[in-house]
Design a protein around this motif. Structure first.
Motif, PDB file in Angstrom:
ATOM      1  N   GLY A 169     -17.736  45.185  11.984  1.00 47.17           N
ATOM      2  CA  GLY A 169     -17.170  43.953  12.504  1.00 47.17           C
ATOM      3  C   GLY A 169     -16.692  43.022  11.404  1.00 47.17           C
ATOM      4  O   GLY A 169     -16.964  43.215  10.218  1.00 47.17           O
ATOM      5  N   ARG A 170     -15.995  41.980  11.819  1.00 44.19           N
ATOM      6  CA  ARG A 170     -15.393  41.062  10.851  1.00 44.19           C
ATOM      7  C   ARG A 170     -16.367  40.034  10.287  1.00 44.19           C
ATOM      8  O   ARG A 170     -15.995  39.240   9.425  1.00 44.19           O
ATOM      9  N   ALA A 171     -17.605  40.074  10.746  1.00 41.88           N
ATOM     10  CA  ALA A 171     -18.632  39.209  10.164  1.00 41.88           C
ATOM     11  C   ALA A 171     -19.435  39.950   9.097  1.00 41.88           C
ATOM     12  O   ALA A 171     -20.320  39.374   8.468  1.00 41.88           O
ATOM     13  N   ASP A 172     -19.103  41.231   8.893  1.00 35.69           N
ATOM     14  CA  ASP A 172     -19.804  42.054   7.900  1.00 35.69           C
ATOM     15  C   ASP A 172     -19.015  42.015   6.592  1.00 35.69           C
ATOM     16  O   ASP A 172     -17.935  42.585   6.492  1.00 35.69           O
ATOM     17  N   PHE A 173     -19.566  41.343   5.583  1.00 30.97           N
ATOM     18  CA  PHE A 173     -18.888  41.231   4.291  1.00 30.97           C
ATOM     19  C   PHE A 173     -19.524  42.123   3.224  1.00 30.97           C
ATOM     20  O   PHE A 173     -19.150  42.066   2.060  1.00 30.97           O
ATOM     21  N   THR A 174     -20.489  42.937   3.627  1.00 31.55           N
ATOM     22  CA  THR A 174     -21.138  43.869   2.706  1.00 31.55           C
ATOM     23  C   THR A 174     -20.602  45.275   2.906  1.00 31.55           C
ATOM     24  O   THR A 174     -20.105  45.908   1.985  1.00 31.55           O
ATOM     25  N   GLY A 175     -20.693  45.756   4.124  1.00 32.34           N
ATOM     26  CA  GLY A 175     -20.093  47.030   4.474  1.00 32.34           C
ATOM     27  C   GLY A 175     -20.747  48.235   3.842  1.00 32.34           C
ATOM     28  O   GLY A 175     -21.854  48.170   3.300  1.00 32.34           O
ATOM     29  N   GLY A 176     -20.011  49.360   3.907  1.00 33.45           N
ATOM     30  CA  GLY A 176     -20.524  50.614   3.376  1.00 33.45           C
ATOM     31  C   GLY A 176     -20.184  50.799   1.906  1.00 33.45           C
ATOM     32  O   GLY A 176     -19.894  49.842   1.184  1.00 33.45           O
ATOM     33  N   ARG A 177     -20.191  52.062   1.478  1.00 33.57           N
ATOM     34  CA  ARG A 177     -19.940  52.386   0.073  1.00 33.57           C
ATOM     35  C   ARG A 177     -18.500  52.045  -0.311  1.00 33.57           C
ATOM     36  O   ARG A 177     -17.572  52.248   0.458  1.00 33.57           O
ATOM     37  N   ASN A 178     -18.338  51.527  -1.525  1.00 33.01           N
ATOM     38  CA  ASN A 178     -17.006  51.163  -2.005  1.00 33.01           C
ATOM     39  C   ASN A 178     -16.181  52.401  -2.361  1.00 33.01           C
ATOM     40  O   ASN A 178     -16.687  53.345  -2.976  1.00 33.01           O
ATOM     41  N   HIS A 179     -14.913  52.360  -1.989  1.00 32.48           N
ATOM     42  CA  HIS A 179     -13.929  53.358  -2.402  1.00 32.48           C
ATOM     43  C   HIS A 179     -12.803  52.590  -3.105  1.00 32.48           C
ATOM     44  O   HIS A 179     -12.598  51.405  -2.849  1.00 32.48           O
ATOM     45  N   PHE A 180     -12.057  53.278  -3.964  1.00 33.45           N
ATOM     46  CA  PHE A 180     -11.009  52.587  -4.708  1.00 33.45           C
ATOM     47  C   PHE A 180      -9.693  53.357  -4.659  1.00 33.45           C
ATOM     48  O   PHE A 180      -9.665  54.586  -4.552  1.00 33.45           O
ATOM     49  N   ALA A 181      -8.613  52.598  -4.750  1.00 29.86           N
ATOM     50  CA  ALA A 181      -7.270  53.169  -4.812  1.00 29.86           C
ATOM     51  C   ALA A 181      -6.419  52.254  -5.686  1.00 29.86           C
ATOM     52  O   ALA A 181      -6.823  51.135  -6.012  1.00 29.86           O
ATOM     53  N   GLY A 182      -5.242  52.731  -6.067  1.00 31.27           N
ATOM     54  CA  GLY A 182      -4.338  51.930  -6.879  1.00 31.27           C
ATOM     55  C   GLY A 182      -3.386  51.119  -6.025  1.00 31.27           C
ATOM     56  O   GLY A 182      -3.212  51.382  -4.832  1.00 31.27           O
ATOM     57  N   VAL A 183      -2.746  50.141  -6.641  1.00 30.75           N
ATOM     58  CA  VAL A 183      -1.808  49.306  -5.900  1.00 30.75           C
ATOM     59  C   VAL A 183      -0.642  50.131  -5.367  1.00 30.75           C
ATOM     60  O   VAL A 183      -0.094  49.843  -4.296  1.00 30.75           O
ATOM     61  N   ASN A 184      -0.265  51.189  -6.080  1.00 26.22           N
ATOM     62  CA  ASN A 184       0.831  52.036  -5.599  1.00 26.22           C
ATOM     63  C   ASN A 184       0.456  52.769  -4.317  1.00 26.22           C
ATOM     64  O   ASN A 184       1.328  53.103  -3.516  1.00 26.22           O
ATOM     65  N   ASP A 185      -0.828  53.030  -4.130  1.00 25.94           N
ATOM     66  CA  ASP A 185      -1.266  53.635  -2.866  1.00 25.94           C
ATOM     67  C   ASP A 185      -1.038  52.667  -1.709  1.00 25.94           C
ATOM     68  O   ASP A 185      -0.589  53.057  -0.631  1.00 25.94           O
ATOM     69  N   LEU A 186      -1.342  51.400  -1.945  1.00 27.80           N
ATOM     70  CA  LEU A 186      -1.140  50.386  -0.912  1.00 27.80           C
ATOM     71  C   LEU A 186       0.336  50.246  -0.556  1.00 27.80           C
ATOM     72  O   LEU A 186       0.687  49.929   0.582  1.00 27.80           O
ATOM     73  N   LEU A 187       1.209  50.497  -1.538  1.00 25.40           N
ATOM     74  CA  LEU A 187       2.645  50.359  -1.312  1.00 25.40           C
ATOM     75  C   LEU A 187       3.245  51.538  -0.546  1.00 25.40           C
ATOM     76  O   LEU A 187       4.428  51.527  -0.222  1.00 25.40           O
ATOM     77  N   ASP A 188       2.433  52.552  -0.283  1.00 29.30           N
ATOM     78  CA  ASP A 188       2.832  53.664   0.583  1.00 29.30           C
ATOM     79  C   ASP A 188       1.904  53.617   1.796  1.00 29.30           C
ATOM     80  O   ASP A 188       0.943  54.379   1.895  1.00 29.30           O
ATOM     81  N   PRO A 189       2.146  52.686   2.722  1.00 27.93           N
ATOM     82  CA  PRO A 189       1.166  52.397   3.777  1.00 27.93           C
ATOM     83  C   PRO A 189       0.862  53.563   4.706  1.00 27.93           C
ATOM     84  O   PRO A 189      -0.269  53.693   5.174  1.00 27.93           O
ATOM     85  N   ASP A 190       1.844  54.418   4.980  1.00 26.07           N
ATOM     86  CA  ASP A 190       1.574  55.553   5.868  1.00 26.07           C
ATOM     87  C   ASP A 190       0.551  56.501   5.251  1.00 26.07           C
ATOM     88  O   ASP A 190      -0.420  56.906   5.899  1.00 26.07           O
ATOM     89  N   ARG A 191       0.779  56.847   3.996  1.00 23.43           N
ATOM     90  CA  ARG A 191      -0.150  57.762   3.318  1.00 23.43           C
ATOM     91  C   ARG A 191      -1.512  57.107   3.119  1.00 23.43           C
ATOM     92  O   ARG A 191      -2.552  57.747   3.299  1.00 23.43           O
ATOM     93  N   PHE A 192      -1.498  55.824   2.757  1.00 21.23           N
ATOM     94  CA  PHE A 192      -2.768  55.136   2.520  1.00 21.23           C
ATOM     95  C   PHE A 192      -3.561  55.003   3.817  1.00 21.23           C
ATOM     96  O   PHE A 192      -4.790  55.129   3.825  1.00 21.23           O
ATOM     97  N   ALA A 193      -2.866  54.759   4.918  1.00 23.19           N
ATOM     98  CA  ALA A 193      -3.549  54.674   6.217  1.00 23.19           C
ATOM     99  C   ALA A 193      -4.247  55.991   6.536  1.00 23.19           C
ATOM    100  O   ALA A 193      -5.395  56.007   7.012  1.00 23.19           O
ATOM    101  N   SER A 194      -3.576  57.099   6.262  1.00 23.83           N
ATOM    102  CA  SER A 194      -4.192  58.411   6.497  1.00 23.83           C
ATOM    103  C   SER A 194      -5.421  58.597   5.620  1.00 23.83           C
ATOM    104  O   SER A 194      -6.444  59.140   6.063  1.00 23.83           O
ATOM    105  N   SER A 195      -5.329  58.137   4.363  1.00 23.60           N
ATOM    106  CA  SER A 195      -6.474  58.238   3.457  1.00 23.60           C
ATOM    107  C   SER A 195      -7.652  57.409   3.954  1.00 23.60           C
ATOM    108  O   SER A 195      -8.811  57.842   3.887  1.00 23.60           O
ATOM    109  N   LEU A 196      -7.357  56.210   4.452  1.00 24.79           N
ATOM    110  CA  LEU A 196      -8.421  55.353   4.976  1.00 24.79           C
ATOM    111  C   LEU A 196      -9.156  56.036   6.124  1.00 24.79           C
ATOM    112  O   LEU A 196     -10.393  56.072   6.162  1.00 24.79           O
ATOM    113  N   VAL A 197      -8.391  56.556   7.061  1.00 19.32           N
ATOM    114  CA  VAL A 197      -8.998  57.203   8.229  1.00 19.32           C
ATOM    115  C   VAL A 197      -9.834  58.404   7.801  1.00 19.32           C
ATOM    116  O   VAL A 197     -10.955  58.609   8.285  1.00 19.32           O
TER     117      VAL A 197
END
Length: 215
Positions: A169-197
Motif C-alpha cells: 500500500g501507499r502508506a508503506d515506505f519501507t517495503g521489500g528488498r531493494n532492486h536497482f536499475a539505471g536511468v536509461n531503463d526508466l526511459l524505456d518504460p515498456d521494457r522496465f514495466a516488464s522487468s518490474l512485474v
C-alpha cells in the motif's frame, strides 16, 4: 530617486569595442538598466535603439538564416535522441538549481509515463517530488499499491539511479528488498514495466505496448 548617465550614449556612438554577441548583449542590458534607473522609456531611447541595431553588424559574418535554421533542427533531433534525464544523470544537478528543476520536471514525466504503461488507474498511485537540499538531486517517486519506484542521483552510483521494491500500500515506505536499475531503463518504460512485474512478482497484467517515451 531617478538618475541618468551618459555612458550608454557614448557606447552607442562608438560601438567599435562591441565585437561579440556577448559584449553587445551586455552593453544593451546595461543601457536598458540605465533607462529604468532614469525613468526613461527604453523602447524609444536613442542609445538603446542604436545598440540593438549594432547586433546586425556583429552577426553579419555569421551563417545565413537558412544555415542557422538547419543547425537548430539538427540540434533538436540530436537532443531528442539523447534524453535530458540521461544527460543529467551523468553531469549531476547538485548546486545547479536550473538543472535540478529540469531533472525533477523530466523525472515526473517519466514516472507518470511508467504509471500509464503499467496500466495504473487514476487514484491508485502517487507521483511525488522531493527536491531536498542544494547538495543533492532530491528524488522523484512513483508509489503504487504493490510497488514503489524512486529516481535519484548520486546515492547508489551510476546505473543505479532507480530504486524499486514491493510495498503493501501507499502508506508503506519501507517495503521489500531493494532492486536497482539505471536511468536509461526508466526511459524505456515498456521494457522496465516488464522487468518490474517479473522481478517483483507483481500481480499486474500489463496492457498493450505504448508509444516510446522518446521518439
Amino acid at each position: 530617486m531617478s538618475f541618468d548617465v551618459a555612458f550608454r550614449h557614448q557606447q552607442a556612438l562608438d560601438p567599435s569595442a562591441l565585437i561579440t554577441i556577448g559584449t553587445t548583449l551586455h552593453a544593451l542590458s546595461k543601457a536598458m538598466e540605465d533607462c529604468r534607473n532614469a525613468g526613461v522609456d527604453a523602447e524609444n531611447d536613442p542609445a538603446v535603439v542604436m545598440l540593438a541595431r549594432h547586433f546586425s553588424s556583429v552577426c553579419a559574418t555569421r551563417p545565413d538564416e537558412i544555415q542557422l535554421r538547419a543547425s537548430c533542427m539538427t540540434r533538436i533531433n540530436d537532443l531528442r535522441r539523447s534524453p535530458v534525464l540521461a544527460t543529467l544523470a551523468v553531469r549531476g544537478v547538485s548546486y545547479d538549481e536550473p538543472a535540478k528543476a529540469l531533472f525533477h520536471n523530466e523525472g515526473l514525466k517519466a514516472m507518470r509515463r511508467l504509471a500509464k504503461v503499467m496500466g495504473l488507474a487514476s487514484g491508485t498511485y502517487d507521483v511525488r517530488s522531493n527536491k531536498g537540499g542544494i547538495a543533492v538531486s532530491g528524488e522523484i517517486t512513483l508509489h503504487a499499491e504493490q510497488f514503489y519506484v524512486r529516481l535519484s542521483l548520486g546515492l547508489c552510483g551510476m546505473d543505479k539511479e532507480v530504486l524499486f521494491r514491493t510495498c503493501r500500500g501507499r502508506a508503506d515506505f519501507t517495503g521489500g528488498r531493494n532492486h536497482f536499475a539505471g536511468v536509461n531503463d526508466l526511459l524505456d518504460p515498456d521494457r522496465f514495466a516488464s522487468s518490474l512485474v517479473h522481478e517483483l512478482q507483481l500481480d499486474i497484467a500489463l496492457p498493450d505496448r505504448a508509444e516510446p517515451l522518446f521518439a
